[in-house]
Design a protein around this motif. Structure first.
Motif, short mmCIF file in Angstrom:
data_model
loop_
_atom_site.label_atom_id
_atom_site.label_comp_id
_atom_site.label_asym_id
_atom_site.label_seq_id
_atom_site.Cartn_x
_atom_site.Cartn_y
_atom_site.Cartn_z
N THR A 93 0.84 -1.04 0.05
CA THR A 93 0.01 -0.02 0.06
C THR A 93 0.69 1.18 -0.02
N SER A 94 2.02 1.20 -0.69
CA SER A 94 2.85 2.30 -0.47
C SER A 94 3.74 2.36 -2.11
N ALA A 95 4.24 3.51 -2.29
CA ALA A 95 5.02 3.70 -3.59
C ALA A 95 6.07 2.91 -3.66
N GLY A 96 7.04 3.27 -4.83
CA GLY A 96 8.26 2.58 -4.94
C GLY A 96 7.82 1.49 -6.13
N HIS A 97 8.86 0.62 -6.34
CA HIS A 97 8.87 -0.03 -7.66
C HIS A 97 8.34 -1.52 -7.58
N MET A 98 8.29 -1.77 -6.38
CA MET A 98 7.66 -3.31 -6.03
C MET A 98 7.39 -3.53 -4.57
N ASP A 99 6.23 -4.48 -4.24
CA ASP A 99 5.99 -4.87 -3.07
C ASP A 99 5.18 -6.26 -3.25
N LEU A 100 4.75 -6.92 -2.23
CA LEU A 100 4.32 -8.17 -2.34
C LEU A 100 3.01 -8.10 -3.18
N ARG A 101 2.02 -7.52 -3.04
CA ARG A 101 0.91 -7.48 -4.14
C ARG A 101 1.43 -7.40 -5.41
N ARG A 102 2.14 -6.28 -5.90
CA ARG A 102 2.51 -5.92 -7.18
C ARG A 102 3.24 -7.24 -7.53
N MET A 103 4.22 -7.76 -6.94
CA MET A 103 5.10 -8.76 -7.33
C MET A 103 4.33 -10.10 -7.42
N LYS A 104 3.10 -10.60 -7.04
CA LYS A 104 2.41 -11.60 -7.11
C LYS A 104 1.63 -11.19 -8.57
N GLN A 105 1.21 -10.07 -8.73
CA GLN A 105 0.30 -9.65 -9.75
C GLN A 105 1.31 -9.87 -10.99
N ALA A 106 2.52 -9.59 -10.94
CA ALA A 106 3.40 -9.45 -12.09
C ALA A 106 4.08 -10.58 -12.44
N GLY A 107 3.94 -11.55 -11.89
CA GLY A 107 4.81 -12.80 -12.21
C GLY A 107 6.03 -13.12 -11.75
N PHE A 108 6.41 -12.32 -10.69
CA PHE A 108 7.73 -12.34 -10.01
C PHE A 108 7.87 -13.48 -9.36
N ALA A 109 8.80 -14.41 -9.74
CA ALA A 109 8.79 -15.79 -9.13
C ALA A 109 9.90 -15.77 -8.21
N GLY A 110 10.88 -15.06 -8.10
CA GLY A 110 11.94 -14.93 -7.45
C GLY A 110 12.96 -13.80 -7.54
N GLY A 111 13.94 -13.69 -6.73
CA GLY A 111 14.88 -12.45 -7.12
C GLY A 111 15.95 -12.64 -5.75
N LEU A 112 17.26 -12.01 -6.47
CA LEU A 112 18.24 -11.46 -5.32
C LEU A 112 17.85 -10.16 -4.74
N PHE A 113 17.55 -10.27 -3.41
CA PHE A 113 17.36 -8.79 -2.45
C PHE A 113 18.65 -8.57 -1.83
N ALA A 114 18.94 -7.28 -2.38
CA ALA A 114 20.37 -6.89 -1.90
C ALA A 114 19.98 -6.15 -0.66
N ILE A 115 21.39 -6.49 0.23
CA ILE A 115 21.54 -5.40 1.49
C ILE A 115 22.64 -4.72 0.84
N PHE A 116 22.26 -3.33 1.10
CA PHE A 116 23.29 -2.17 0.39
C PHE A 116 23.22 -1.44 1.68
N VAL A 117 24.48 -1.01 2.20
CA VAL A 117 24.51 0.06 3.22
C VAL A 117 24.60 1.33 2.61
N PRO A 118 23.92 2.35 2.72
CA PRO A 118 24.03 3.67 2.05
C PRO A 118 25.31 4.39 2.48
N PRO A 119 25.58 5.40 1.94
CA PRO A 119 26.56 6.33 2.61
C PRO A 119 26.14 6.86 4.15
N VAL A 120 27.09 7.21 5.04
CA VAL A 120 26.63 7.84 6.09
C VAL A 120 26.84 9.15 5.94
N PRO A 121 25.59 9.86 6.40
CA PRO A 121 25.09 11.40 6.05
C PRO A 121 26.40 12.17 6.90
#
Length: 360
Positions: free
Chosen positions: A38-66
């Motif tokens: 129920t929020s913005a962005g490119h993906m979430d569970l509802r849209r993934m199921k709707q889209a046929g997203f069967a699987g993927g690599l989910f990245a851990i990325f540490v952003p720069p420290v302000p």
């Protein structure tokens, strides 16, 4: 009266890279809203199921420290090439580990929040089993190994948590090697290769059956991995340098090296790695995307190309828009003459085979 035709079932696909965990961690909305849809962005569970997203690599990325100064507006700067964007300095593991652990925890929480729809997978067998039971197969990936200290002990910990894919560098340097700059135009030949600790990291990844992601790595580091690693070479989200002269893209020589090891490249949807002028342009047409996919197929062979979206981490073409637009890309392939068997390989089969060869 005849019954209306049902809409076609989406073609299931596997995605080589997304930054959903970073968005989930940073979202001001409750995490249930961000994950369940129920929020913005490119993906979430509802849209993934709707889209046929069967699987993927989910990245851990540490952003720069302000550091107190406003962060660069990368999207605006990359809209007007040429550019050479400033990158943050090297980050030590004591700074990176808490954020990396938080994101790993979020991936585990995603399973607990939707156990009938999402699974954290540690092997190719578990990926296949999740897909067969209509659950999305999530694989833990790390983009930049800052959270792994110089003694490498943390790699065992993350492996126990489910880590099965690791990019030793993002674009900033690490104690293991050097990433390519965010610049255009340029080549990946931008500096020295792996450090001594980097070579130890590659050997341990081989021992633990952790896929080594060459996206973001400079050319000398790429060559060091190619010499050291006993596993297929993989770039989870990269495109063809011959068509877009970004340092982030792979030269034909690198593509041949990946091909010769039975490796894999995931096509990246980021417009600044697609357009010939390096521009971050949401108006990028299907033709430009298919040119890269065609080139990758011609150079690697049709068994070694897949999808690597960079969802929630890039400027997408409007034609894709979010995860629900991937079926449009697959439809564009069909309209361009790709047959069903080839589309199935590019969408999912090649990734499944590659992960069987790398993570076991």
């Amino acid at each position: 009266m005849s019954q209306p035709e049902s809409p076609p079932m989406p073609i299931p696909f596997f995605d080589g890279h997304n930054d959903f965990l970073l968005r989930l961690m940073k979202s001001p909305a409750p995490r249930e809203e961000t994950w369940l849809g129920t929020s913005a962005g490119h993906m979430d569970l509802r849209r993934m199921k709707q889209a046929g997203f069967a699987g993927g690599l989910f990245a851990i990325f540490v952003p720069p420290v302000p550091d107190g100064s406003p962060p660069p507006d990368f999207k605006t700067l990359m809209a007007e090439p040429p550019y050479a964007l400033p990158l943050p300095p090297e980050m030590d593991h004591a700074t990176a580990q808490p954020t990396a652990l938080e994101m790993a925890g979020l991936l585990h929480w995603m399973v607990r929040a939707a156990p009938d729809d999402f699974a954290l997978c540690r092997s190719a067998h578990e990926i296949d089993a999740a897909m067969e039971s209509d659950r999305i197969a999530g694989v833990m990936h790390m983009e930049g190994a800052e959270a792994i200290g110089p003694d490498l002990d943390a790699l065992y910990l993350f492996h126990d948590m489910g880590l099965r894919s690791l990019g030793p560098v993002w674009s900033r340097p690490t104690i293991f090697g050097h990433g390519v700059p965010m610049a255009f135009p340029g080549t990946p030949d931008t500096g020295p290769g792996l450090t001594d600790r980097g070579r130890e990291l590659i050997r341990l990844c081989n021992e633990l059956n952790i896929l080594i992601d060459l996206s973001h790595m400079n050319e000398a580091g790429f060559d060091d991995v190619a010499r050291l690693s006993k596993a297929p070479l993989v770039a989870t989200h990269s495109n063809a340098h011959a068509l877009c002269a970004s340092p982030r893209n792979l030269t034909d020589r690198q593509l041949h090296a990946i091909r010769d090891t039975g490796g894999m490249v995931g096509f990246n949807y980021a417009t600044f790695y697609i357009n010939a002028d390096g521009r971050a342009d949401a108006g990028t047409p299907w033709e430009m995307m298919l040119r890269h996919i065609d080139h990758l197929i011609e150079t690697l062979g049709e068994d070694h190309v897949g999808l690597g979206s960079d969802f929630d981490g890039c400027v997408l073409p409007d034609l894709i828009g979010d995860v629900t637009g991937v079926q449009g890309l697959l439809g564009a392939m069909s309209a361009d003459g790709y047959d069903d068997a080839l589309i199935a390989k590019l969408a999912r089969d090649n990734w499944q085979a590659c992960l069987a060869r790398t993570i076991g």
